[in-house]
Design a protein around this motif. Structure first.
Motif, PDB file in Angstrom:
ATOM      1  N   MET A   1      11.830  -9.585  10.501  1.00 28.03           N
ATOM      2  CA  MET A   1      10.396  -9.691  10.666  1.00 28.03           C
ATOM      3  C   MET A   1       9.954 -11.026  10.080  1.00 28.03           C
ATOM      4  N   PRO A   2       9.402 -11.911  10.875  1.00 29.51           N
ATOM      5  CA  PRO A   2       8.966 -13.211  10.357  1.00 29.51           C
ATOM      6  C   PRO A   2       7.927 -13.059   9.255  1.00 29.51           C
ATOM      7  N   GLN A   3       7.921 -14.041   8.360  1.00 30.75           N
ATOM      8  CA  GLN A   3       7.026 -13.984   7.203  1.00 30.75           C
ATOM      9  C   GLN A   3       5.564 -13.895   7.625  1.00 30.75           C
ATOM     10  N   ARG A   4       5.185 -14.556   8.714  1.00 32.27           N
ATOM     11  CA  ARG A   4       3.791 -14.504   9.156  1.00 32.27           C
ATOM     12  C   ARG A   4       3.375 -13.091   9.525  1.00 32.27           C
ATOM     13  N   ASN A   5       4.274 -12.341  10.157  1.00 29.93           N
ATOM     14  CA  ASN A   5       3.960 -10.955  10.510  1.00 29.93           C
ATOM     15  C   ASN A   5       3.816 -10.097   9.266  1.00 29.93           C
ATOM     16  N   LEU A   6       4.663 -10.334   8.279  1.00 23.92           N
ATOM     17  CA  LEU A   6       4.571  -9.592   7.031  1.00 23.92           C
ATOM     18  C   LEU A   6       3.273  -9.940   6.314  1.00 23.92           C
ATOM     19  N   LEU A   7       2.913 -11.206   6.325  1.00 29.38           N
ATOM     20  CA  LEU A   7       1.647 -11.630   5.722  1.00 29.38           C
ATOM     21  C   LEU A   7       0.487 -10.929   6.408  1.00 29.38           C
ATOM     22  N   TYR A   8       0.505 -10.887   7.714  1.00 32.47           N
ATOM     23  CA  TYR A   8      -0.544 -10.208   8.472  1.00 32.47           C
ATOM     24  C   TYR A   8      -0.599  -8.737   8.089  1.00 32.47           C
ATOM     25  N   LEU A   9       0.557  -8.107   7.973  1.00 33.10           N
ATOM     26  CA  LEU A   9       0.629  -6.693   7.610  1.00 33.10           C
ATOM     27  C   LEU A   9      -0.028  -6.448   6.256  1.00 33.10           C
ATOM     28  N   VAL A  10       0.315  -7.249   5.283  1.00 30.93           N
ATOM     29  CA  VAL A  10      -0.229  -7.060   3.934  1.00 30.93           C
ATOM     30  C   VAL A  10      -1.724  -7.334   3.924  1.00 30.93           C
ATOM     31  N   GLU A  11      -2.144  -8.416   4.592  1.00 30.06           N
ATOM     32  CA  GLU A  11      -3.572  -8.732   4.613  1.00 30.06           C
ATOM     33  C   GLU A  11      -4.368  -7.661   5.347  1.00 30.06           C
ATOM     34  N   ARG A  12      -3.832  -7.179   6.450  1.00 27.00           N
ATOM     35  CA  ARG A  12      -4.532  -6.166   7.247  1.00 27.00           C
ATOM     36  C   ARG A  12      -4.727  -4.883   6.463  1.00 27.00           C
ATOM     37  N   LYS A  38      15.196  -2.787  14.548  1.00 30.21           N
ATOM     38  CA  LYS A  38      15.449  -1.787  13.514  1.00 30.21           C
ATOM     39  C   LYS A  38      14.787  -2.235  12.215  1.00 30.21           C
ATOM     40  N   GLY A  39      14.626  -1.319  11.290  1.00 31.69           N
ATOM     41  CA  GLY A  39      14.124  -1.664   9.972  1.00 31.69           C
ATOM     42  C   GLY A  39      12.653  -1.370   9.744  1.00 31.69           C
ATOM     43  N   PHE A  40      12.039  -0.577  10.614  1.00 34.49           N
ATOM     44  CA  PHE A  40      10.622  -0.289  10.473  1.00 34.49           C
ATOM     45  C   PHE A  40      10.359   1.108   9.915  1.00 34.49           C
ATOM     46  N   SER A  41      11.271   1.618   9.125  1.00 28.97           N
ATOM     47  CA  SER A  41      11.028   2.920   8.500  1.00 28.97           C
ATOM     48  C   SER A  41       9.923   2.757   7.458  1.00 28.97           C
ATOM     49  N   ALA A  42       9.294   3.865   7.108  1.00 23.13           N
ATOM     50  CA  ALA A  42       8.237   3.820   6.091  1.00 23.13           C
ATOM     51  C   ALA A  42       8.791   3.265   4.775  1.00 23.13           C
ATOM     52  N   ARG A  43       9.978   3.667   4.432  1.00 21.05           N
ATOM     53  CA  ARG A  43      10.599   3.185   3.188  1.00 21.05           C
ATOM     54  C   ARG A  43      10.778   1.661   3.221  1.00 21.05           C
ATOM     55  N   ASN A  44      11.248   1.136   4.356  1.00 17.48           N
ATOM     56  CA  ASN A  44      11.418  -0.310   4.471  1.00 17.48           C
ATOM     57  C   ASN A  44      10.080  -1.040   4.410  1.00 17.48           C
ATOM     58  N   LEU A  45       9.045  -0.455   5.000  1.00 17.67           N
ATOM     59  CA  LEU A  45       7.726  -1.092   4.948  1.00 17.67           C
ATOM     60  C   LEU A  45       7.214  -1.168   3.514  1.00 17.67           C
ATOM     61  N   TRP A  46       7.418  -0.102   2.744  1.00 21.71           N
ATOM     62  CA  TRP A  46       7.033  -0.153   1.327  1.00 21.71           C
ATOM     63  C   TRP A  46       7.808  -1.262   0.606  1.00 21.71           C
ATOM     64  N   ASN A  47       9.095  -1.379   0.903  1.00 25.09           N
ATOM     65  CA  ASN A  47       9.907  -2.424   0.272  1.00 25.09           C
ATOM     66  C   ASN A  47       9.463  -3.819   0.710  1.00 25.09           C
ATOM     67  N   MET A  48       9.092  -3.967   1.977  1.00 23.60           N
ATOM     68  CA  MET A  48       8.589  -5.257   2.459  1.00 23.60           C
ATOM     69  C   MET A  48       7.315  -5.644   1.722  1.00 23.60           C
ATOM     70  N   LYS A  49       6.442  -4.674   1.525  1.00 15.24           N
ATOM     71  CA  LYS A  49       5.195  -4.943   0.808  1.00 15.24           C
ATOM     72  C   LYS A  49       5.486  -5.385  -0.628  1.00 15.24           C
ATOM     73  N   LYS A  50       6.357  -4.653  -1.299  1.00 15.56           N
ATOM     74  CA  LYS A  50       6.714  -5.011  -2.677  1.00 15.56           C
ATOM     75  C   LYS A  50       7.328  -6.408  -2.736  1.00 15.56           C
ATOM     76  N   TRP A  51       8.236  -6.692  -1.813  1.00 12.41           N
ATOM     77  CA  TRP A  51       8.890  -8.003  -1.765  1.00 12.41           C
ATOM     78  C   TRP A  51       7.851  -9.096  -1.558  1.00 12.41           C
ATOM     79  N   TYR A  52       6.988  -8.896  -0.589  1.00 12.34           N
ATOM     80  CA  TYR A  52       5.982  -9.911  -0.296  1.00 12.34           C
ATOM     81  C   TYR A  52       5.054 -10.138  -1.490  1.00 12.34           C
TER      82      TYR A  52
END
Length: 69
Positions: A1-12, A38-52
């Protein structure tokens, strides 16, 4: 998942309460939108948020990310 998409996710979601239901629904939405990815499980999304949130608060990592782009 590109960083811009993750940024959008967190900001949204920043203005919404990060509840379990929201993350689970977002997980389902992403899996439906990108069925071959792959990699869009709820658990992974929580980890992406924490990482970001961890790395976005660091000036060193921010500078490195801009260098990579």
């Amino acid at each position: 998942m590109p960083q811009r998409n993750l940024l959008y996710l967190v900001e949204r979601k920043a203005e919404e309460k990060w509840g379990k239901g929201i993350v689970e629904q977002l997980s389902l939405d992403l899996q439906n939108e990108f069925p071959d990815e792959k990699g869009f499980s709820a658990r992974n999304l929580w980890n992406m948020k924490k990482w970001y949130l961890f790395y976005s608060s660091s000036d060193i990592f921010s500078e490195m990310a801009h260098t990579i782009e």
